[in-house]
Design an enzyme around this catalytic site. Structure first.
Site, PDB file in Angstrom:
ATOM      1  CB  CYS A 124      -0.994  -0.029   1.156  1.00  0.00           C
ATOM      2  SG  CYS A 124      -2.337   1.160   0.941  1.00  0.00           S
ATOM      3  NE  ARG A 130      -8.928   5.630   3.361  1.00  0.00           N
ATOM      4  CZ  ARG A 130      -7.697   6.131   3.241  1.00  0.00           C
ATOM      5  NH1 ARG A 130      -7.521   7.425   3.121  1.00  0.00           N
ATOM      6  NH2 ARG A 130      -6.647   5.351   3.242  1.00  0.00           N
ATOM      7  CG  HIS A 136      -3.051  -2.639   4.393  1.00  0.00           C
ATOM      8  ND1 HIS A 136      -1.850  -2.158   4.809  1.00  0.00           N
ATOM      9  CD2 HIS A 136      -3.682  -1.615   3.772  1.00  0.00           C
ATOM     10  CE1 HIS A 136      -1.755  -0.887   4.467  1.00  0.00           C
ATOM     11  NE2 HIS A 136      -2.839  -0.536   3.827  1.00  0.00           N
TER      12      HIS A 136
END
Ligand code: GLN
Length: 244
Positions: free
Chosen positions: A95, A129, A195
């Site tokens: 990320c 997002r 993640h």
């Protein structure tokens, strides 16, 4: 004894969602096979000599943390990291760490972060997002692996001609929510938006990364199989849920 040296870049600053668990996973999977793993944290102000390491790990970070690192990167690490990439050292970048290997990041509120420039890609932030569990399929060069993961980013990443995507999005957003690409591959760099427990949930990807690093150092080495039944159960559960 076989040994790999892992450099954990900015462990105190880039560690969202327990990204460091990927280091523990790599270390364990080596030790279970009798391969020694040495992990060194390298942070702001620490010297970095890329020759000292076989694998580099960079976790994710928020826009603020990425901004904090710009000075330290410009002071020498950016050049060293780019050399390591060109020398075919193995990288796993997550990320914010993935975005940092690229050319620049323009945040959703207009800040320009000039990054390392080791990879031919850039990132543009948008207010909305991209969050959630997601899934992608790697190319045949990477064994067509299906990777399950979790993404949370406002940056939309666009790849240039010199890199290829790490995979094709099967579910979720990936690089930018538009072109179905996810992550980036260049030489021995594996860069992804995924993640947290990326490697524990994707043991085949963990081994592909370890194999890449081991083969570079010890050509012809054989990586013995591990009992991954728990890991495969976790993987398959998410894969089925996302196919749903
Ligand atoms: N700051 C970046 C973004 O929001 C990366 C965030 C992250 O690492 N989760 O796009």
């Amino acid at each position: 004894m076989y040994q790999l040296k892992i450099c954990h870049l900015y462990p105190d600053i880039l560690n969202l969602y327990g990204d460091r668990g990927n280091i523990i996973c790599m270390k364990k999977r080596m030790e279970w096979r009798g391969i020694q793993a040495e992990v060194t944290g390298v942070s702001v102000g620490d010297p970095l000599n890329f020759d000292d390491y076989d694998i580099f790990f960079i976790g994710g970070g928020q826009d603020f943390e990425q901004g904090v690192l710009l000075e330290d990167l410009a002071a020498g690490k950016a050049k060293e990291i780019s050399r390591a990439v060109e020398e075919e050292k193995v990288f796993l970048a997550i990320c914010g760490g993935y975005q940092m290997l690229g050319q620049y990041y323009k945040t959703w509120d207009g800040q320009q972060c000039d990054f390392i420039g080791a990879l031919d890609l850039y990132t543009i932030g948008e207010k909305e997002r991209m969050i959630g569990n997601y899934m992608y399929q790697c190319s045949s060069e990477d064994e067509n692996l299906i990777v399950v993961g979790f993404e949370n980013h406002s940056g939309k990443t666009y790849l240039g001609d010199k890199v290829r995507p790490m995979g094709r999005v099967l579910s979720g957003h990936g690089n930018n929510g538009k072109d179905k690409t996810e992550g980036a591959r260049y030489k021995n760099v594996f860069a992804t938006y995924s993640h947290g427990p990326l490697l524990p949930k994707n043991p085949k990807l963990a081994d592909l990364i370890l194999k890449t690093a081991l083969m570079r150092k010890y050509p012809g080495i054989h990586l013995s199989a591990l009992n991954d039944s728990f890991e495969e159960q976790a993987h398959n559960y998410m894969q089925e849920r996302l196919h749903g």
